[in-house]
Design an enzyme around this catalytic site. Structure first.
Site, PDB file in Angstrom:
ATOM      1  N   HIS A   1      72.099  10.130  91.938  1.00 21.52           N
ATOM      2  CA  HIS A   1      70.896  10.415  91.533  1.00 21.52           C
ATOM      3  C   HIS A   1      69.764  11.288  91.849  1.00 21.52           C
ATOM      4  O   HIS A   1      68.799  11.631  91.121  1.00 21.52           O
ATOM      5  CB  HIS A   1      70.292   9.072  91.271  1.00 21.52           C
ATOM      6  CG  HIS A   1      69.344   8.868  90.242  1.00 21.52           C
ATOM      7  ND1 HIS A   1      69.292   8.877  88.896  1.00 21.52           N
ATOM      8  CD2 HIS A   1      68.010   8.221  90.103  1.00 21.52           C
ATOM      9  CE1 HIS A   1      68.253   8.896  88.186  1.00 21.52           C
ATOM     10  NE2 HIS A   1      67.553   8.559  88.972  1.00 21.52           N
TER      11      HIS A   1
ATOM     12  N   ASP B   1      76.281  10.138  89.704  1.00 24.07           N
ATOM     13  CA  ASP B   1      75.000   9.283  89.670  1.00 24.07           C
ATOM     14  C   ASP B   1      75.568   7.937  88.964  1.00 24.07           C
ATOM     15  O   ASP B   1      75.737   7.901  87.756  1.00 24.07           O
ATOM     16  CB  ASP B   1      74.232  10.152  88.586  1.00 24.07           C
ATOM     17  CG  ASP B   1      72.728   9.580  88.645  1.00 24.07           C
ATOM     18  OD1 ASP B   1      72.739   8.124  89.157  1.00 24.07           O
ATOM     19  OD2 ASP B   1      71.870  10.049  88.176  1.00 24.07           O
TER      20      ASP B   1
ATOM     21  N   SER C   1      64.403  11.530  86.433  1.00 25.81           N
ATOM     22  CA  SER C   1      64.723   9.988  86.089  1.00 25.81           C
ATOM     23  C   SER C   1      63.850   9.518  85.134  1.00 25.81           C
ATOM     24  O   SER C   1      64.095   9.972  83.778  1.00 25.81           O
ATOM     25  CB  SER C   1      64.629   9.300  87.523  1.00 25.81           C
ATOM     26  OG  SER C   1      65.168   7.987  87.248  1.00 25.81           O
ATOM     27  N   GLN C   2      63.078   8.314  85.122  1.00 23.86           N
ATOM     28  CA  GLN C   2      62.456   7.990  84.167  1.00 23.86           C
ATOM     29  C   GLN C   2      61.269   8.952  83.590  1.00 23.86           C
ATOM     30  O   GLN C   2      61.235   9.006  82.435  1.00 23.86           O
ATOM     31  CB  GLN C   2      61.494   6.767  84.809  1.00 23.86           C
ATOM     32  CG  GLN C   2      60.147   6.328  83.800  1.00 23.86           C
ATOM     33  CD  GLN C   2      59.210   5.450  84.472  1.00 23.86           C
ATOM     34  OE1 GLN C   2      59.422   3.978  84.240  1.00 23.86           O
ATOM     35  NE2 GLN C   2      58.292   5.832  85.194  1.00 23.86           N
TER      36      GLN C   2
ATOM     37  N   TYR D   1      60.674   6.099  88.185  1.00 21.65           N
ATOM     38  CA  TYR D   1      60.622   4.610  87.823  1.00 21.65           C
ATOM     39  C   TYR D   1      60.038   4.082  89.292  1.00 21.65           C
ATOM     40  O   TYR D   1      60.689   4.402  90.329  1.00 21.65           O
ATOM     41  CB  TYR D   1      61.884   3.979  87.726  1.00 21.65           C
ATOM     42  CG  TYR D   1      61.722   2.569  87.243  1.00 21.65           C
ATOM     43  CD1 TYR D   1      61.368   2.414  85.937  1.00 21.65           C
ATOM     44  CD2 TYR D   1      62.049   1.468  88.102  1.00 21.65           C
ATOM     45  CE1 TYR D   1      61.478   0.995  85.453  1.00 21.65           C
ATOM     46  CE2 TYR D   1      62.227   0.111  87.690  1.00 21.65           C
ATOM     47  CZ  TYR D   1      61.743  -0.249  86.402  1.00 21.65           C
ATOM     48  OH  TYR D   1      61.613  -1.486  86.100  1.00 21.65           O
TER      49      TYR D   1
END
Length: 340
Positions: free
Chosen positions: A301, A272, A186-187, A91
């Site tokens: 994360h 996370d 992540s994204q 992201y």
């Protein structure tokens, strides 16, 4: 600090919300519309100071024929056909600079690193692809752009772009179209799951600490960004929750995972706060194909960091020798392995 359910409950955790009845139809139509536009693949060599790799500026047509940028990096003077790793960014990030993200091509793969439209000015890697689609009122960021209707939602466009990136990878002269894998964190991990659920015959999937999974739960148990963009939006647009939750159900990684059959490696950090562990376990437990999960009890994360990269490269290494990737439905917790 642990931010979610205890591990014994996470192992069995599943999302209760089902996919919309027209989930498959929605995405079939979205991709069919995108494919009315030619792929428009352009591959242009660029000079870089990296002498061990060849680098190319790539453009292809994504959602609604919009041009999407990517870098292609390959081992120096390689002739192919090579297995291709298609990478999606985290992201706020884009494809980055030509001297970044050299690992996959250095390992012998062709590496296609896709921009996320409109992003690349808030993370650590720059982007070069605009999003020409406007939006109704939204919270700063990308999570709420067009969020009241799945047809207008920002992530519909990005997911279509991700599928078209795989199609672009398969069309590359240097590529072996039967040996294409998708990766991301992540994204990017959420987009890898989306591609896995929408693209046939992928060779492998790597989804590290995936975002965009079990979103209806995530927005109620974490106040971390980017999910906080959605809760802030709903705190102002108080009557819009049903429409917003409906939209989010069309882009939820859990529903894509339930349609995905390629061998997959997922990772999760039990501390996370950005992508709470239960949301990742929900995607893992829904995943239809063979799968492995790496669990990092003391990480947030960042997940396993470089250990995730090592594991990802080892997972996809068989592609370099023309062998199939294998996953064994195993959950690995630190240095302990147990059947999941």
């Amino acid at each position: 600090m642990y931010v979610d359910l205890p591990l014994d409950r996470l192992r069995e955790y599943r999302a209760e919300r089902e996919a919309p009845a027209d989930f498959a139809e929605f995405w079939e139509q979205s991709l069919a519309e995108a494919r009315t536009h030619p792929l428009g693949l352009q591959v242009t060599a660029v000079d870089t100071p990296i002498r061990t790799l060849d680098t190319y500026d790539v453009v292809f047509h994504g959602y609604d024929g919009h041009p999407i940028r990517a870098w292609l990096k390959t081992p120096k003077d390689a002739t192919g056909p090579l297995p291709v790793v298609v990478e999606f960014p985290g992201y706020g990030n884009g494809r980055g600079d030509v001297v970044e993200s050299l690992e996959w091509a250095s390992a012998g793969f062709a590496h296609l690193s896709m921009d996320a439209r409109g992003q690349g000015a808030a993370g650590s890697r720059a982007g070069a692809t605009p999003d020409p689609v406007g939006s109704a009122p939204s919270h700063p960021g990308f999570m709420t752009r067009g969020i009241e209707d799945p047809a207008t939602y920002y992530y519909r466009r990005v997911i279509v772009d991700a599928v078209r990136a795989v199609e672009a990878a398969r069309a590359l002269d240097i590529a072996d179209p039967e040996r294409v894998a998708v990766v991301g964190g992540s994204q990017g991990g959420g987009l890898a799951l989306a591609a896995a659920g929408l693209v046939d015959s992928l060779a492998g999937v790597v989804s590290c600490v995936p975002f965009l999974c079990h979103i209806d739960r995530a927005i109620t148990i974490t106040d971390a960004h980017p999910y906080a963009e959605i809760t802030k939006y709903l705190s102002i647009h108080r009557t819009k929750a049903p429409a917003v939750l409906r939209t989010l159900s069309y882009i939820d990684g859990v529903h894509f995972a339930a349609r995905a059959t390629a061998p997959a490696l997922l990772t999760v950090g039990l501390m996370d706060p950005v992508c709470p562990p239960s949301t990742v376990f929900a995607a893992y437990n829904a995943y239809a194909g063979p799968k492995d999960l790496l669990v990092w009890p003391y990480n947030a994360h960042e997940g396993g960091g470089v250990e995730d990269l090592r594991a990802s490269m080892a997972f996809l290494a068989p592609l370099l020798d023309g062998r199939p990737v294998a996953a064994h439905n195993t959950v690995t917790i630190h240095d302990q392995a147990a059947t999941g």
